[in-house]
Design a protein around this motif. Structure first.
Motif, mmCIF file in Angstrom:
data_model
loop_
_atom_site.group_PDB
_atom_site.id
_atom_site.type_symbol
_atom_site.label_atom_id
_atom_site.label_comp_id
_atom_site.label_asym_id
_atom_site.label_seq_id
_atom_site.Cartn_x
_atom_site.Cartn_y
_atom_site.Cartn_z
ATOM 1 N N ALA A 139 -4.044 9.734 3.281
ATOM 2 C CA ALA A 139 -3.080 8.972 2.844
ATOM 3 C C ALA A 139 -2.963 8.937 1.231
ATOM 4 O O ALA A 139 -3.931 9.093 0.499
ATOM 5 C CB ALA A 139 -3.499 7.351 3.378
ATOM 6 N N LYS A 140 -1.513 8.450 0.793
ATOM 7 C CA LYS A 140 -1.438 8.288 -0.403
ATOM 8 C C LYS A 140 -0.878 7.066 -0.935
ATOM 9 O O LYS A 140 0.058 6.456 0.061
ATOM 10 C CB LYS A 140 -0.456 9.446 -0.958
ATOM 11 C CG LYS A 140 -1.017 10.842 -0.876
ATOM 12 C CD LYS A 140 -0.149 11.794 -1.183
ATOM 13 C CE LYS A 140 -0.570 13.166 -1.149
ATOM 14 N NZ LYS A 140 0.231 14.207 -1.652
ATOM 15 N N GLU A 141 -1.105 6.501 -1.940
ATOM 16 C CA GLU A 141 -0.550 5.239 -2.517
ATOM 17 C C GLU A 141 0.818 5.397 -2.387
ATOM 18 O O GLU A 141 1.536 6.276 -3.468
ATOM 19 C CB GLU A 141 -1.309 4.715 -3.816
ATOM 20 C CG GLU A 141 -0.871 3.245 -3.840
ATOM 21 C CD GLU A 141 -1.469 2.794 -5.167
ATOM 22 O OE1 GLU A 141 -2.170 1.645 -5.076
ATOM 23 O OE2 GLU A 141 -1.281 3.152 -6.407
ATOM 24 N N ALA A 142 1.883 4.457 -2.153
ATOM 25 C CA ALA A 142 3.147 4.000 -2.394
ATOM 26 C C ALA A 142 3.511 2.825 -3.168
ATOM 27 O O ALA A 142 3.144 1.967 -2.656
ATOM 28 C CB ALA A 142 3.834 4.295 -1.128
ATOM 29 N N VAL A 143 4.334 2.789 -4.137
ATOM 30 C CA VAL A 143 4.583 1.579 -4.977
ATOM 31 C C VAL A 143 6.040 1.632 -5.183
ATOM 32 O O VAL A 143 6.639 2.718 -5.756
ATOM 33 C CB VAL A 143 3.869 1.461 -6.126
ATOM 34 C CG1 VAL A 143 4.030 0.064 -6.960
ATOM 35 C CG2 VAL A 143 2.485 1.843 -6.046
ATOM 36 N N LEU A 144 6.857 0.540 -4.797
ATOM 37 C CA LEU A 144 8.286 0.226 -5.325
ATOM 38 C C LEU A 144 8.314 -1.049 -5.475
ATOM 39 O O LEU A 144 7.508 -2.128 -5.125
ATOM 40 C CB LEU A 144 9.141 0.861 -4.060
ATOM 41 C CG LEU A 144 9.217 0.004 -2.736
ATOM 42 C CD1 LEU A 144 9.876 -1.223 -2.553
ATOM 43 C CD2 LEU A 144 9.653 1.217 -1.555
ATOM 44 N N ASP A 145 9.223 -1.540 -6.408
ATOM 45 C CA ASP A 145 9.827 -2.749 -6.839
ATOM 46 C C ASP A 145 11.183 -2.927 -5.807
ATOM 47 O O ASP A 145 11.970 -2.125 -5.891
ATOM 48 C CB ASP A 145 9.921 -3.027 -8.370
ATOM 49 C CG ASP A 145 8.619 -2.836 -8.747
ATOM 50 O OD1 ASP A 145 7.596 -3.466 -8.034
ATOM 51 O OD2 ASP A 145 8.518 -2.640 -9.947
ATOM 52 N N TYR A 146 11.464 -4.304 -5.506
ATOM 53 C CA TYR A 146 12.775 -4.310 -4.842
ATOM 54 C C TYR A 146 13.509 -5.816 -5.143
ATOM 55 O O TYR A 146 12.611 -6.801 -5.717
ATOM 56 C CB TYR A 146 12.623 -4.199 -3.251
ATOM 57 C CG TYR A 146 12.230 -5.504 -2.622
ATOM 58 C CD1 TYR A 146 12.935 -6.581 -2.310
ATOM 59 C CD2 TYR A 146 10.648 -5.589 -2.300
ATOM 60 C CE1 TYR A 146 12.445 -7.936 -1.960
ATOM 61 C CE2 TYR A 146 10.223 -6.856 -1.898
ATOM 62 C CZ TYR A 146 11.142 -8.054 -1.667
ATOM 63 O OH TYR A 146 10.637 -9.209 -1.148
ATOM 64 N N THR A 147 14.636 -5.814 -5.426
ATOM 65 C CA THR A 147 15.486 -6.841 -5.719
ATOM 66 C C THR A 147 16.470 -7.117 -4.737
ATOM 67 O O THR A 147 17.374 -6.129 -4.525
ATOM 68 C CB THR A 147 16.060 -6.866 -7.003
ATOM 69 O OG1 THR A 147 15.095 -6.748 -8.001
ATOM 70 C CG2 THR A 147 16.737 -8.230 -7.459
ATOM 71 N N VAL A 148 16.743 -8.264 -4.197
ATOM 72 C CA VAL A 148 17.862 -8.563 -3.038
ATOM 73 C C VAL A 148 18.877 -9.031 -4.008
ATOM 74 O O VAL A 148 19.073 -9.845 -4.856
ATOM 75 C CB VAL A 148 17.484 -9.682 -2.362
ATOM 76 C CG1 VAL A 148 18.706 -9.914 -1.217
ATOM 77 C CG2 VAL A 148 16.084 -9.267 -1.307
ATOM 78 N N LEU A 149 20.134 -8.087 -3.838
ATOM 79 C CA LEU A 149 21.179 -8.470 -4.661
ATOM 80 C C LEU A 149 22.251 -9.425 -4.011
ATOM 81 O O LEU A 149 23.093 -9.926 -4.874
ATOM 82 C CB LEU A 149 21.976 -6.953 -5.081
ATOM 83 C CG LEU A 149 20.971 -5.988 -5.882
ATOM 84 C CD1 LEU A 149 22.020 -4.707 -6.027
ATOM 85 C CD2 LEU A 149 20.667 -6.568 -7.314
ATOM 86 N N ALA A 150 22.247 -9.034 -2.727
ATOM 87 C CA ALA A 150 23.469 -9.973 -1.957
ATOM 88 C C ALA A 150 23.049 -10.021 -0.475
ATOM 89 O O ALA A 150 22.186 -8.979 -0.087
ATOM 90 C CB ALA A 150 24.632 -9.242 -2.327
ATOM 91 N N THR A 151 23.379 -11.001 0.232
ATOM 92 C CA THR A 151 23.398 -11.099 1.705
ATOM 93 C C THR A 151 24.590 -11.200 2.299
ATOM 94 O O THR A 151 25.736 -11.750 1.860
ATOM 95 C CB THR A 151 22.288 -11.957 2.112
ATOM 96 O OG1 THR A 151 22.857 -13.207 1.827
ATOM 97 C CG2 THR A 151 21.009 -11.871 1.599
#
Length: 244
Positions: A139-151
């Motif tokens: 297994a390998k580490e996975a990293v991301l950042d997210y921002t909700v722009l609109a719904t």
């Protein structure tokens, strides 16, 4: 940089080009490199274009620096020399090649922004990736950042900054969060229908130029087709400007 806007094959937009780097907008459903299907792939198409455009005899060098999944479109960078390939590959390894994506996901995340950290394991036999406990062999580490722009109704437009480049990473991590990508049959089959196009797009790449070290930023906006058309493209542009 080439100042002209042009396309090859005949619908691949060239975003940036000089003697060392070629950056393009990859259309959906074209493989990044040759695969078992034998379908036309980005690397072969672009090599042929360079050969014809510069009237080069023999084989043309073009280095694959990173990949996009076949159903994913958007910004992609290639190296035109072996030195550029080595330096851009090092930029990928050192995470100084910045990758930003936009996606349309099902549902509305409870947090407007956040960081996702998961351990991912790829099963090569089934070409699927899953979230597994820390310490799992392979297994390998996975990293991301997210921002909700609109719904919009039951869908959300999300901007993603990728810090690691694991196979299917965005698709798996957002599905694990409970918000699979629109159109993703593999990791969101319960909510998606056969034939829908996955809504994931490589919207921006930033990297140090392999020779001048100048910061190069390339951008490719998603098409004005459903479900992207549910959201104003200005939302994406504004979000990218705020982060630069």
């Amino acid at each position: 940089m080439s100042g002209e806007h042009r396309t090859v094959y005949p619908h691949i937009d060239v975003l940036f080009e000089d003697n060392h780097v070629l950056a393009v907008s990859k259309p959906v459903n074209i493989p990044s490199q040759e695969d078992a299907t034998g379908d036309p792939d980005m690397l072969t198409i672009l090599k042929q274009d360079l050969k014809e455009r510069y009237n080069k005899p023999g084989n043309v060098y073009l280095g694959l620096v990173h990949r996009l999944d076949r159903p994913v479109g958007g910004a992609m960078v290639f190296a035109k020399t072996s030195k550029a390939a080595s330096r851009l590959s090092e930029a990928v390894r050192s995470r100084s090649l910045r990758k930003r994506y936009v996606a349309v996901v099902h549902g509305i995340p409870s947090k407007a922004n956040g960081r996702l950290v998961d351990m991912l394991y790829k099963d090569s036999r089934t070409n699927t990736v899953s979230v597994v406990p820390k310490g799992t062999e392979g297994a390998k580490e996975a990293v991301l950042d997210y921002t909700v722009l609109a719904t919009n109704d039951k869908l959300s437009l999300v901007l993603i900054e990728l810090h690691t480049g694991r196979p299917h990473q965005i698709r798996v991590q957002l599905s694990q969060l409970g918000h699979p990508l629109y159109g993703d049959q593999k990791y969101g089959s319960r909510l998606n229908k056969a034939g829908q196009q996955i809504a994931l797009w490589s919207v921006q790449l930033g990297f140090p130029h392999p020779t001048s070290k100048e910061e190069i930023v390339i951008q490719a906006m998603p098409p004005a087709a459903h479900p992207w058309s549910l959201f104003q493209p200005e939302l994406i542009q504004r979000a990218l400007q705020l982060r630069d």
